[in-house]
Design an enzyme around this catalytic site. Structure first.
Site, PDB file in Angstrom:
ATOM      1  N   CYS A  14       0.854  -1.193   0.000  1.00  0.00           N
ATOM      2  CA  CYS A  14       0.000   0.000   0.000  1.00  0.00           C
ATOM      3  C   CYS A  14       0.884   1.236   0.000  1.00  0.00           C
ATOM      4  CB  CYS A  14      -0.949   0.012   1.202  1.00  0.00           C
ATOM      5  SG  CYS A  14      -0.129   0.307   2.771  1.00  0.00           S
ATOM      6  N   CYS A  17       3.744   1.697   2.482  1.00  0.00           N
ATOM      7  CA  CYS A  17       5.035   1.073   2.149  1.00  0.00           C
ATOM      8  C   CYS A  17       5.900   2.047   1.353  1.00  0.00           C
ATOM      9  CB  CYS A  17       4.816  -0.197   1.330  1.00  0.00           C
ATOM     10  SG  CYS A  17       3.958  -1.514   2.184  1.00  0.00           S
ATOM     11  N   ASP A 417       6.676  30.379 -30.542  1.00  0.00           N
ATOM     12  CA  ASP A 417       7.695  30.859 -31.464  1.00  0.00           C
ATOM     13  C   ASP A 417       7.097  30.761 -32.868  1.00  0.00           C
ATOM     14  OD1 ASP A 417      10.261  31.601 -32.468  1.00  0.00           O
ATOM     15  OD2 ASP A 417      10.623  29.502 -32.951  1.00  0.00           O
ATOM     16  N   ASP A 612      11.530  25.511 -30.775  1.00  0.00           N
ATOM     17  CA  ASP A 612      12.400  24.411 -31.215  1.00  0.00           C
ATOM     18  C   ASP A 612      13.854  24.807 -31.392  1.00  0.00           C
ATOM     19  OD1 ASP A 612      12.209  25.997 -33.461  1.00  0.00           O
ATOM     20  OD2 ASP A 612      11.965  24.330 -34.855  1.00  0.00           O
ATOM     21  N   ASP A 616      15.090  29.631 -28.085  1.00  0.00           N
ATOM     22  CA  ASP A 616      13.873  29.439 -27.293  1.00  0.00           C
ATOM     23  C   ASP A 616      14.158  28.832 -25.921  1.00  0.00           C
ATOM     24  OD1 ASP A 616      12.160  30.313 -29.405  1.00  0.00           O
ATOM     25  OD2 ASP A 616      12.369  28.356 -30.356  1.00  0.00           O
TER      26      ASP A 616
END
Length: 718
Positions: A14, A17, A417, A612, A616
């Site tokens: 559970c 633990c 962008d 990308d 950026d």
């Protein structure tokens, strides 16, 4: 130096633990952070490798009473979860007790087993089949934190010992009138064990998407060895091998097509359902399905080095991480078991004192112990995260971790962008002007321009040649090509004479003043033949297909959209106007983009950045959620919270929808888990729930939380 390692954890029953392991690890001064995912049965640990090793950390976990091993470099197929002999025997022993209880409900007490038979069967359960409960409970107590099995053990052993006393030693024993409750311990052990099995099977087969990805790699492949084609296990192929994939077969490794052609479905990585044409020189990806044709490709990357392997490792790590919302549930689960034991003792004392019925008091206390299992609480967040991550991966979206997904769920403003995100990132023919008295039609203009430009290496020249080829035109040959740097190119074309292509002044072409729209921001290539103007091309970085629809989806979701680009303001304004975006900024430096993100955050906005390029990266780092396009710069991908495989803003809209659906699912799970315990404990304390019903309800609660999480697999994307 800090190092991150993952462990597969065995023996957790559970959330208590998981909390126990975290507590043990985080006490060590060489551990930077340790997080344990109960649903994923995994620990992620960041540690100082100058002070310890992965093996040393595994040993610490083992001393806490749990198994720990590092997962393989490439996730392996999991064996199907099957019910073991112990569960089958336990359920078989439950059958006569179930029949007896059914008989009691219809007034047939003769259906009950004789007390001695009940004692015999219950002893088999308590003294043998329930031993794993006791072992787990003892390891938990020895480690300083009680888990679910402590509750089950205390409850069932108490009922068993009480029944033994009543059967053999009480004043009623001699008269055969003793009331025994052996069925309670037997059925609680049975229902809890069944619940654990169903929970485990759901986690292994339903929540985790890794199994589906693993099936994408073929077991056998056709490999060329010594000039002969052989069918070999995929594990025996090597980099540089030539492999054949026919119609209906899957690609076994990332590679380059040497010969043949066909269509490949790469939706498992990109989320794009349309197949792509593959021919000599094309790149193929492991796991792709050849829907038509046949190719022979040379393997360049295998196993975990492939994009599929990278995705599986990223998904495994992300699914094993924790979302911030899980912290409250973890804290509650950590104190839950001790609090429940106190509540059970209080129930026992008060019920016995007020009613004078210590038998009823014991039953009430046992029911409280069993009903209060924190399993559902521990599963609430990680189960939803695992399902949500899998759903995102199906759509070609790789979240870095659970915190990234939770952050994305709160986004209300998106910064985009321009180049490579909203636009293709390369010049394309956007408009054509044809001189009225040139004597050529539009196809003729393309042929002449391509005939000259095929001798040049400039991106604008390549764009014109590609456009002519896309129209299916035959490009005339040319000779004596001469380039004037910064102006254009001229070449002799048979039957036409000298063709010039370049700046209008170089080509001797005067454009009409009324040309507007894209001509205002485009690069212009004018064309003349034998000194006579023929026409001109406007070349610009054009919008990606689907960009406008994606912006519309974001706006429909109530998300604000703005553009921040390093390109000139005129170009940015033109693109923004096409997309209906009012907030657009050009001429922005990398620092300026990051400052723009912070300005919006200062206004109380939760910001996502999409880009990308290297420029950026600062903005991606500053944003609450950063999304990088796969195949962009390493700096952008490393900084971002998530990666979009398809280079599409539409995937961003998908990602935000999935993140919101996942967070909603987590909140539903937490509500049901807390509500279940808040309602169940008082009912059990008042005697309205027997230990047997409590055990069944406890098992059902965990399975219901998992079932709710699985709904994410079918959620519709806005």
């Amino acid at each position: 130096m800090q190092r991150k390692v993952r462990f597969q954890i065995e023996g957790m029953t559970c959330q208590a633990c998981a909390s126990r392991i975290e507590k043990v690890l985080n006490k060590k001064d060489f551990i930077v952070t340790a997080a344990v995912n109960f649903a994923g049965e995994e620990a992620q640990v960041v540690f100082d490798d100058s002070k310890t090793s992965a093996a040393g950390i595994a040993e610490i976990i083992k001393k806490a009473g749990y198994g720990a091993k590092e997962p393989p470099a490439t996730p392996q197929p999991q064996e199907k979860v099957r019910a073991g002999w112990r569960l089958w025997l336990l359920m078989a022993i439950n059958i006569p007790f179930l029949i007896g209880m059914a008989g009691m409900m219809v007034g047939r007490h003769d259906w009950m087993l004789p007390p001695l038979w009940q004692f015999a069967l219950a002893s088999v359960v308590q003294l043998w089949l329930a031993v794993p409960f006791y072992q787990s409970a003892w390891a938990s107590i020895r480690g300083g934190l009680a888990n679910m099995d402590v509750l089950v053990s205390i409850g069932t052993v108490s009922v068993y010992l009480y029944s033994v006393y009543m059967l053999f030693f009480s004043p009623h024993a001699a008269h055969g009138t003793a009331h025994v409750y052996f069925e309670a311990g037997v059925m609680v052990a049975g229902f809890v064990s069944l619940g654990k099995f169903l929970e485990l099977r759901t986690k292994k087969s339903g929540l985790n998407s890794l199994g589906l990805l693993l099936k994408l790699t073929p077991a056998q492949v056709n490999v060329e060895r010594g000039g002969q084609w052989q069918s070999l296990p995929v594990g025996q192929i090597a980099v540089g091998d030539l492999i054949r994939a026919n119609h209906g077969e899957r690609i076994a490794a990332d590679g380059i097509v040497e010969r043949g052609s066909g269509w490949a479905d790469e939706s498992h990585l990109t989320g794009e359902s349309n197949p792509e044409i593959k021919q000599a020189g094309s790149k193929v990806l492991a796991g792709a399905l050849m829907t038509d044709g046949s190719v022979v490709y040379r393997a360049t990357q295998l196993g975990s080095e492939t994009l599929l392997g990278d995705m599986m490792n990223a998904l495994a790590e992300a699914q094993g991480s924790k979302a911030p919302i899980a912290r409250a549930a973890d804290k509650a689960a950590a104190v839950f078991v001790p609090a429940v034991v106190c509540a059970a003792l209080l129930t026992f004392v008060l019920t016995g004192w007020l009613k004078g019925d210590w038998t009823a008091a014991l039953m009430h206390a046992a029911a409280v112990l069993v009903i209060a299992c924190p399993c559902a609480l521990g599963l609430a967040t990680p189960a939803a995260i695992m399902a949500g991550m899998g759903k995102a991966a199906e759509h070609g979206i790789w979240f870095k971790d659970a915190a990234s997904m939770e952050a994305a769920a709160h986004v209300d403003t998106v910064i985009l962008d321009k180049t490579g995100t909203l636009t293709e990132g390369r010049p394309q023919v956007a408009a054509v002007w044809l001189s009225e008295d040139s004597g050529f039609d539009e196809d003729g203009l393309y042929r002449l321009a391509a005939a000259a430009e095929q001798n040049a290496a400039h991106p604008l020249a390549a764009a014109i040649v590609a456009a002519a080829q896309a129209r299916g035109l035959e490009i005339p040959s040319s000779e004596n090509a001469q380039t004037e740097v910064g102006a254009g190119i001229c070449a002799a074309v048979g039957g036409v004479g000298t063709v010039k292509a370049g700046k209008p002044g170089f080509a001797g072409v005067e454009l009409p003043e009324n040309l507007d729209g894209v001509w205002r921001i485009a690069s212009v290539v004018a064309v003349s033949a034998a000194g006579r103007p023929v026409g001109a091309f406007a070349l610009a970085d054009t919008l990606k297909s689907g960009a406008a629809a994606a912006i519309g989806r974001l706006k429909a979701q109530g998300i604000g959209v703005c553009i921040m680009s390093g390109d000139n303001q005129g170009t940015v304004d033109y693109i923004a106007a096409q997309l209906g975006i009012a907030d657009a900024h050009g001429n922005m430096s990398p620092r300026g983009k990051a400052d723009g993100v912070r300005r919006l955050q200062a206004q109380g906005k939760t910001v996502a950045m999409v880009g990308d390029g290297i420029n950026d990266a600062p903005a991606l780092a500053a944003a609450d959620a950063g999304f990088a396009m796969k195949g962009g710069t390493d700096a952008a991908e490393h900084t971002a919270s998530a990666t979009l495989m398809r280079h599409s803003v539409g995937q961003l809209a998908d990602a935000l929808s999935i993140a919101r659906a996942t967070l909603k699912n987590i909140r539903q799970n937490l509500f049901f888990a807390f509500f279940y315990n808040i309602l169940g404990i008082p009912l059990a304390a008042l005697g309205l729930l027997s230990p047997v019903l409590a055990g069944a309800a406890m098992a059902a609660s965990s399975v219901s939380v998992l079932a709710n999480a699985l709904r994410l697999k079918r959620v519709k994307i806005d």
